[in-house]
Scaffold this active site. Structure first.
Site, PDB file in Angstrom:
ATOM      1  CG  ASP A  45      -0.336   0.027   2.526  1.00 57.24           C
ATOM      2  OD1 ASP A  45       0.907  -0.091   2.601  1.00 57.24           O
ATOM      3  OD2 ASP A  45      -1.066   0.171   3.529  1.00 57.24           O
ATOM      4  CB  SER A  46       4.580   1.702  -0.157  1.00 58.79           C
ATOM      5  OG  SER A  46       4.776   0.567  -0.978  1.00 58.79           O
ATOM      6  CG  ASP A  84       0.549  -4.116   2.003  1.00 66.44           C
ATOM      7  OD1 ASP A  84       0.791  -5.096   2.731  1.00 66.44           O
ATOM      8  OD2 ASP A  84       1.288  -3.115   1.920  1.00 66.44           O
ATOM      9  CE  LYS A 113       3.322  -6.086   3.676  1.00 71.74           C
ATOM     10  NZ  LYS A 113       2.932  -4.850   4.381  1.00 71.74           N
ATOM     11  CD  GLU A 115       0.626  -1.332   8.062  1.00 68.62           C
ATOM     12  OE1 GLU A 115       0.349  -0.628   9.055  1.00 68.62           O
ATOM     13  OE2 GLU A 115       1.111  -0.869   7.022  1.00 68.62           O
ATOM     14  CD  GLU A 182       7.761  -0.474   7.809  1.00 67.90           C
ATOM     15  OE1 GLU A 182       6.867  -1.198   7.349  1.00 67.90           O
ATOM     16  OE2 GLU A 182       7.952   0.695   7.425  1.00 67.90           O
TER      17      GLU A 182
HETATM   18  O1  KIV Z   1       3.602  -1.053   1.640  1.00 66.13           O
HETATM   19  C1  KIV Z   1       4.740  -1.537   1.530  1.00 66.13           C
HETATM   20  O2  KIV Z   1       5.404  -1.358   0.503  1.00 66.13           O
HETATM   21  C2  KIV Z   1       5.235  -2.328   2.653  1.00 66.13           C
HETATM   22  C3  KIV Z   1       6.695  -2.515   2.908  1.00 66.13           C
HETATM   23  C4  KIV Z   1       6.975  -3.671   3.768  1.00 66.13           C
HETATM   24  C5  KIV Z   1       7.683  -2.301   1.883  1.00 66.13           C
HETATM   25  O3  KIV Z   1       4.457  -2.787   3.405  1.00 66.13           O
END
Ligand code: KIV
Length: 266
Positions: A45-46, A84, A113, A115, A182
Protein backbone atom coordinates in the site's frame (compact mmCIF):
# COMPACT_ATOMS: atom_id res chain seq x y z
CA UNK A 1 -2.49 -23.87 -5.27
CA UNK A 2 -0.04 -26.77 -5.40
CA UNK A 3 2.33 -24.49 -7.20
CA UNK A 4 2.06 -21.96 -4.34
CA UNK A 5 2.58 -24.73 -1.79
CA UNK A 6 5.73 -26.03 -3.43
CA UNK A 7 7.18 -22.55 -4.00
CA UNK A 8 6.38 -21.63 -0.38
CA UNK A 9 8.08 -24.82 0.81
CA UNK A 10 11.23 -23.79 -1.09
CA UNK A 11 11.22 -20.46 0.75
CA UNK A 12 10.56 -22.15 4.11
CA UNK A 13 13.59 -24.35 3.45
CA UNK A 14 15.72 -21.25 2.99
CA UNK A 15 15.19 -20.21 6.63
CA UNK A 16 18.54 -19.93 8.39
CA UNK A 17 20.30 -20.93 5.15
CA UNK A 18 19.80 -18.46 2.32
CA UNK A 19 18.19 -14.98 2.49
CA UNK A 20 14.77 -14.51 0.86
CA UNK A 21 14.45 -11.55 -1.52
CA UNK A 22 11.40 -9.33 -1.87
CA UNK A 23 10.69 -6.04 -3.66
CA UNK A 24 7.56 -4.02 -4.23
CA UNK A 25 5.96 -3.63 -7.68
CA UNK A 26 2.90 -1.61 -8.63
CA UNK A 27 2.88 -1.80 -12.44
CA UNK A 28 3.04 -4.40 -15.19
CA UNK A 29 6.39 -3.20 -16.55
CA UNK A 30 8.16 -3.50 -13.18
CA UNK A 31 6.41 -6.82 -12.44
CA UNK A 32 7.74 -8.29 -15.69
CA UNK A 33 11.28 -7.07 -14.99
CA UNK A 34 11.53 -8.38 -11.42
CA UNK A 35 9.59 -11.64 -11.80
CA UNK A 36 11.92 -14.54 -11.03
CA UNK A 37 14.73 -12.23 -9.90
CA UNK A 38 13.26 -11.95 -6.41
CA UNK A 39 11.43 -14.65 -4.44
CA UNK A 40 8.49 -12.45 -3.47
CA UNK A 41 6.83 -9.49 -5.16
CA UNK A 42 4.81 -7.21 -2.89
CA UNK A 43 2.07 -4.90 -4.13
CA UNK A 44 2.41 -2.70 -1.07
CA UNK A 45 0.00 0.00 0.00
CA UNK A 46 3.12 2.18 -0.22
CA UNK A 47 1.70 2.75 -3.71
CA UNK A 48 -0.37 5.52 -2.10
CA UNK A 49 2.70 7.59 -1.30
CA UNK A 50 4.94 6.36 -4.11
CA UNK A 51 2.52 6.53 -7.07
CA UNK A 52 -0.29 8.80 -5.93
CA UNK A 53 1.64 11.36 -3.87
CA UNK A 54 -0.45 10.75 -0.74
CA UNK A 55 1.07 11.86 2.59
CA UNK A 56 0.45 8.45 4.15
CA UNK A 57 -1.16 5.12 3.25
CA UNK A 58 -4.49 5.69 5.00
CA UNK A 59 -6.30 6.83 1.86
CA UNK A 60 -5.37 3.81 -0.24
CA UNK A 61 -8.62 2.10 -1.26
CA UNK A 62 -9.59 -1.48 -1.92
CA UNK A 63 -10.21 -0.55 -5.55
CA UNK A 64 -6.68 0.89 -5.96
CA UNK A 65 -5.01 -2.18 -4.49
CA UNK A 66 -7.23 -4.49 -6.57
CA UNK A 67 -6.33 -2.79 -9.86
CA UNK A 68 -2.58 -2.54 -9.20
CA UNK A 69 -2.63 -6.00 -7.63
CA UNK A 70 -4.28 -7.53 -10.70
CA UNK A 71 -1.85 -5.82 -13.08
CA UNK A 72 1.14 -7.13 -11.12
CA UNK A 73 -0.13 -10.59 -10.12
CA UNK A 74 -1.14 -11.38 -13.72
CA UNK A 75 2.44 -10.80 -14.79
CA UNK A 76 4.20 -12.73 -12.04
CA UNK A 77 4.91 -16.26 -13.21
CA UNK A 78 7.98 -17.33 -11.22
CA UNK A 79 7.97 -15.39 -7.95
CA UNK A 80 5.16 -15.45 -5.39
CA UNK A 81 2.92 -12.40 -5.15
CA UNK A 82 1.78 -10.70 -1.94
CA UNK A 83 -0.82 -7.92 -1.84
CA UNK A 84 -1.36 -5.51 1.06
CA UNK A 85 -4.82 -5.14 2.58
CA UNK A 86 -5.42 -1.37 2.81
CA UNK A 87 -6.17 0.61 5.98
CA UNK A 88 -9.68 0.05 7.35
CA UNK A 89 -10.38 -3.00 5.16
CA UNK A 90 -9.78 -5.60 7.90
CA UNK A 91 -11.31 -4.09 11.02
CA UNK A 92 -13.43 -7.14 11.89
CA UNK A 93 -13.28 -10.84 11.04
CA UNK A 94 -16.31 -10.58 8.77
CA UNK A 95 -15.11 -7.50 6.84
CA UNK A 96 -11.56 -8.86 6.59
CA UNK A 97 -12.67 -12.19 5.13
CA UNK A 98 -15.07 -10.54 2.69
CA UNK A 99 -12.41 -8.12 1.43
CA UNK A 100 -9.67 -10.74 1.39
CA UNK A 101 -11.80 -13.02 -0.79
CA UNK A 102 -12.60 -10.10 -3.08
CA UNK A 103 -8.90 -9.18 -3.55
CA UNK A 104 -7.88 -12.80 -4.18
CA UNK A 105 -10.74 -13.46 -6.60
CA UNK A 106 -9.94 -10.32 -8.59
CA UNK A 107 -6.12 -10.51 -8.59
CA UNK A 108 -5.33 -14.22 -8.12
CA UNK A 109 -2.46 -13.23 -5.82
CA UNK A 110 -0.78 -15.81 -3.57
CA UNK A 111 -0.70 -14.03 -0.18
CA UNK A 112 -2.33 -11.10 1.60
CA UNK A 113 -0.39 -8.96 4.06
CA UNK A 114 -2.05 -7.25 7.03
CA UNK A 115 -0.41 -4.81 9.42
CA UNK A 116 -0.73 -6.56 12.73
CA UNK A 117 -0.62 -5.88 16.44
CA UNK A 118 -1.87 -7.75 19.51
CA UNK A 119 -5.42 -6.53 18.82
CA UNK A 120 -5.92 -8.12 15.42
CA UNK A 121 -4.09 -11.46 15.54
CA UNK A 122 -7.48 -13.19 15.76
CA UNK A 123 -8.26 -11.73 12.32
CA UNK A 124 -5.13 -13.37 10.91
CA UNK A 125 -6.30 -16.66 12.44
CA UNK A 126 -9.77 -16.25 10.96
CA UNK A 127 -8.38 -15.62 7.46
CA UNK A 128 -5.92 -18.44 7.77
CA UNK A 129 -8.60 -20.87 9.04
CA UNK A 130 -10.57 -19.94 5.94
CA UNK A 131 -7.75 -20.99 3.61
CA UNK A 132 -6.16 -17.60 3.00
CA UNK A 133 -2.36 -17.37 2.95
CA UNK A 134 -1.60 -14.52 5.31
CA UNK A 135 1.53 -12.46 5.94
CA UNK A 136 1.80 -10.57 9.24
CA UNK A 137 3.53 -7.20 9.54
CA UNK A 138 4.80 -6.05 12.95
CA UNK A 139 7.15 -3.45 14.42
CA UNK A 140 6.32 -0.17 12.74
CA UNK A 141 2.84 -0.29 11.21
CA UNK A 142 2.84 2.61 8.71
CA UNK A 143 -0.98 2.56 8.44
CA UNK A 144 -1.06 3.95 12.01
CA UNK A 145 0.88 7.08 11.00
CA UNK A 146 -0.56 10.21 9.39
CA UNK A 147 2.93 11.74 9.38
CA UNK A 148 5.73 9.40 8.31
CA UNK A 149 8.35 11.74 9.84
CA UNK A 150 7.14 10.48 13.23
CA UNK A 151 8.16 6.88 12.48
CA UNK A 152 10.89 5.59 14.80
CA UNK A 153 12.52 2.18 15.19
CA UNK A 154 11.05 -0.22 17.75
CA UNK A 155 12.65 -2.60 20.24
CA UNK A 156 14.08 -0.05 22.63
CA UNK A 157 12.40 -1.12 25.84
CA UNK A 158 11.93 -4.49 27.54
CA UNK A 159 8.14 -4.02 27.37
CA UNK A 160 8.25 -3.35 23.62
CA UNK A 161 10.55 -6.34 23.06
CA UNK A 162 8.28 -8.73 24.98
CA UNK A 163 5.21 -7.48 23.18
CA UNK A 164 6.76 -7.85 19.71
CA UNK A 165 8.16 -11.28 20.52
CA UNK A 166 4.75 -12.51 21.67
CA UNK A 167 3.08 -10.99 18.61
CA UNK A 168 5.48 -12.90 16.36
CA UNK A 169 4.90 -16.18 18.19
CA UNK A 170 1.13 -15.67 18.16
CA UNK A 171 1.17 -14.82 14.46
CA UNK A 172 2.94 -18.07 13.70
CA UNK A 173 0.36 -19.93 15.83
CA UNK A 174 -2.43 -18.09 14.01
CA UNK A 175 -1.19 -19.51 10.71
CA UNK A 176 0.82 -16.61 9.21
CA UNK A 177 3.18 -17.76 6.46
CA UNK A 178 5.73 -14.93 6.78
CA UNK A 179 6.18 -11.98 9.13
CA UNK A 180 7.41 -8.62 7.90
CA UNK A 181 9.47 -6.85 10.60
CA UNK A 182 9.57 -3.11 9.98
CA UNK A 183 12.19 -0.89 11.68
CA UNK A 184 12.86 -3.42 14.42
CA UNK A 185 16.19 -3.08 16.22
CA UNK A 186 18.83 -5.64 15.28
CA UNK A 187 18.93 -7.62 18.54
CA UNK A 188 15.19 -8.05 18.69
CA UNK A 189 14.94 -8.93 14.96
CA UNK A 190 17.57 -11.61 15.55
CA UNK A 191 15.74 -13.03 18.59
CA UNK A 192 12.35 -13.05 16.84
CA UNK A 193 13.82 -14.70 13.74
CA UNK A 194 15.32 -17.54 15.75
CA UNK A 195 12.24 -17.97 17.98
CA UNK A 196 9.84 -18.79 15.13
CA UNK A 197 9.75 -21.36 12.32
CA UNK A 198 8.26 -19.16 9.63
CA UNK A 199 10.49 -16.70 7.74
CA UNK A 200 10.87 -13.09 8.86
CA UNK A 201 11.21 -10.51 6.10
CA UNK A 202 12.90 -7.35 7.32
CA UNK A 203 12.62 -3.76 6.22
CA UNK A 204 15.03 -1.60 8.19
CA UNK A 205 15.42 -4.52 10.59
CA UNK A 206 19.01 -5.67 9.97
CA UNK A 207 20.55 -8.64 8.20
CA UNK A 208 19.36 -10.97 10.97
CA UNK A 209 15.99 -11.51 9.30
CA UNK A 210 15.34 -14.43 6.95
CA UNK A 211 14.76 -12.07 4.06
CA UNK A 212 14.67 -8.43 3.02
CA UNK A 213 12.06 -6.18 1.41
CA UNK A 214 12.24 -2.56 0.27
CA UNK A 215 10.18 -0.22 -1.89
CA UNK A 216 11.63 -0.55 -5.41
CA UNK A 217 11.29 3.17 -6.19
CA UNK A 218 13.56 3.93 -3.24
CA UNK A 219 16.47 1.76 -4.39
CA UNK A 220 16.15 3.01 -7.98
CA UNK A 221 15.92 6.63 -6.80
CA UNK A 222 13.14 7.66 -9.12
CA UNK A 223 12.02 10.48 -6.82
CA UNK A 224 14.58 12.49 -4.86
CA UNK A 225 12.07 15.02 -3.51
CA UNK A 226 11.76 13.32 -0.12
CA UNK A 227 14.31 12.05 2.39
CA UNK A 228 14.81 8.30 2.20
CA UNK A 229 14.95 6.23 5.39
CA UNK A 230 18.48 5.35 6.56
CA UNK A 231 17.98 1.68 5.65
CA UNK A 232 17.72 2.51 1.93
CA UNK A 233 20.72 1.79 -0.27
CA UNK A 234 20.52 3.41 -3.69
CA UNK A 235 21.32 1.01 -6.56
CA UNK A 236 20.87 3.46 -9.43
CA UNK A 237 19.79 7.01 -10.20
CA UNK A 238 16.71 6.41 -12.35
CA UNK A 239 15.57 9.99 -11.93
CA UNK A 240 18.76 11.18 -13.67
CA UNK A 241 18.59 8.44 -16.33
CA UNK A 242 14.99 9.38 -17.24
CA UNK A 243 15.74 13.09 -17.09
CA UNK A 244 18.75 12.69 -19.46
CA UNK A 245 16.70 10.57 -21.88
CA UNK A 246 13.90 13.17 -21.94
CA UNK A 247 16.40 16.01 -22.53
CA UNK A 248 17.88 14.06 -25.45
CA UNK A 249 14.43 13.34 -26.91
CA UNK A 250 13.31 16.97 -26.62
CA UNK A 251 16.58 18.18 -28.20
CA UNK A 252 16.23 15.72 -31.11
CA UNK A 253 12.65 16.90 -31.78
CA UNK A 254 13.68 20.57 -31.68
CA UNK A 255 16.73 19.88 -33.93
CA UNK A 256 14.47 17.88 -36.29
CA UNK A 257 16.68 14.81 -35.77
CA UNK A 258 13.68 12.80 -34.63
CA UNK A 259 11.80 11.24 -36.33
CA UNK A 260 14.41 10.28 -38.94
CA UNK A 261 13.68 8.19 -42.07
CA UNK A 262 14.28 5.08 -39.97
CA UNK A 263 11.40 6.03 -37.68
CA UNK A 264 8.97 7.06 -40.47
CA UNK A 265 6.64 5.18 -42.84
CA UNK A 266 8.04 6.07 -46.28
O1 KIV B 1 3.60 -1.05 1.64
C1 KIV B 1 4.74 -1.54 1.53
O2 KIV B 1 5.40 -1.36 0.50
C2 KIV B 1 5.23 -2.33 2.65
C3 KIV B 1 6.70 -2.51 2.91
C4 KIV B 1 6.98 -3.67 3.77
C5 KIV B 1 7.68 -2.30 1.88
O3 KIV B 1 4.46 -2.79 3.40
Amino acid sequence: MNNIKSKYQILLNKKNIKPITCLTAYTISIAKIIDGKVDLVLVGDSLGTVLYGMKNTQSVTLQMIKEHGKAVANNIKESLCIIDMPFNTYNSKYIALKNAKEIIKYTKCDFLKLETDKQNIEIIKHLSDNGINVVGHIGVNPQKFKNFNKIKSVGKTEKENKSLMSQAINLERAGAKFIVLECVKQDLAKKITSAINIPTIGIGSSKYCDGQVVVINDILNIDSSFKKPRFIKQYMNLKKAISDAVDNYAKDVKDKKFPSKKHSYL
